[in-house]
Design an enzyme around this catalytic site. Structure first.
Site, PDB file in Angstrom:
ATOM      1  N   ARG A  76      -5.372 -71.794  12.061  1.00  8.63           N
ATOM      2  CA  ARG A  76      -4.018 -71.408  11.644  1.00  8.63           C
ATOM      3  C   ARG A  76      -3.175 -72.665  11.459  1.00  8.63           C
ATOM      4  NH1 ARG A  76      -1.142 -67.613  15.835  1.00  8.63           N
ATOM      5  NH2 ARG A  76      -2.975 -66.360  15.231  1.00  8.63           N
ATOM      6  N   GLU A  94      -4.736 -60.552  25.250  1.00  6.47           N
ATOM      7  CA  GLU A  94      -5.131 -60.034  23.944  1.00  6.47           C
ATOM      8  C   GLU A  94      -6.662 -59.928  23.888  1.00  6.47           C
ATOM      9  OE1 GLU A  94      -1.410 -62.122  21.500  1.00  6.47           O
ATOM     10  OE2 GLU A  94      -3.443 -62.953  21.307  1.00  6.47           O
TER      11      GLU A  94
END
Length: 218
Positions: free
Chosen positions: A87, A197
């Site tokens: 990213r 997560e």
């Protein structure tokens, strides 16, 4: 003058810096790729800055570790689907700017229905820096290789909710078992899970532990 010209010639002859990333789809046989931030199906609702192509770029060690995971899953007829890989820093900044805009809540029903947007930083769902920018972090799930169907994980990817924690008791036993299966196979290959997560893993021995990159995904 001669010295300056020699310096320019040497600079021109110097090889370009090696690309730190590889396309994981070329390393991991049968990898399913659904890069959410290159499109509009994400918590912001539009393509994110820096994602110019739906490619899963990773450092070579991370990509080869994913290949080991894929091979480990193959006897069960299972495989991996990636949602995000490397990213760019500019994408992280784009997320942070979105999180600071209280007026933009159009994706709230799908991605954070029970969470106040103002709490996303405090709860750790949005951050000023991301391990993804180091190129060895991946967001992913399990799929059936035969048809690409995702296994039930109890919550969708990127749901900003306590139910997304891997060990959450807010999901059913089947989903919990699938999360634990994913976590176990990733740990065996050298990845470290992020407990908040279920989809998020970082290579333990990542090659760039202190460096963040900002080259676009192309």
């Amino acid at each position: 003058m001669r010295a300056g010209l020699t310096g320019l010639l040497l600079a021109a002859a110097a090889p370009a810096a090696a690309d730190p990333f590889v396309d994981a789809a070329g390393i991991v046989p049968g990898l399913a790729v659904e890069m959410r931030y290159a499109g509009s199906d994400n918590f912001v609702g539009r393509p994110i800055a820096g994602y110019e192509a739906p490619r899963c770029l990773l450092t070579p060690p991370a990509a080869h570790a994913l290949a080991r995971v894929q091979a480990d899953l193959a006897p069960e007829g299972l495989g991996l689907k990636v949602f995000d890989c490397y990213r760019p820093v500019r994408a992280v900044a784009d997320f942070a700017a979105w999180a600071r805009d209280p007026a933009d809540t159009r994706m709230k029903p799908a991605y954070y229905p029970r969470t106040d947007k103002a709490d996303l930083f405090r709860l750790g769902y949005i951050a000023e820096r991301s391990s993804h920018s180091r190129g060895s972090t991946v967001d992913l799930t399990l799929v059936r290789r035969a048809d690409g169907t995702e296994l039930d994980m109890g919550t969708p990817f990127d749901l900003f909710d306590e139910a997304s924690a891997t060990d959450s008791n807010l999901v059913g036993p089947a989903a919990r078992a699938n999360r634990l299966r994913l976590r176990a196979v990733m740990i065996r290959a050298g990845f470290v899970p992020y407990p908040q997560e279920w989809w998020h893993f970082t290579l333990k021995d990542e090659p760039f532990p202190t460096r963040a990159f900002d080259r676009p995904v192309r």
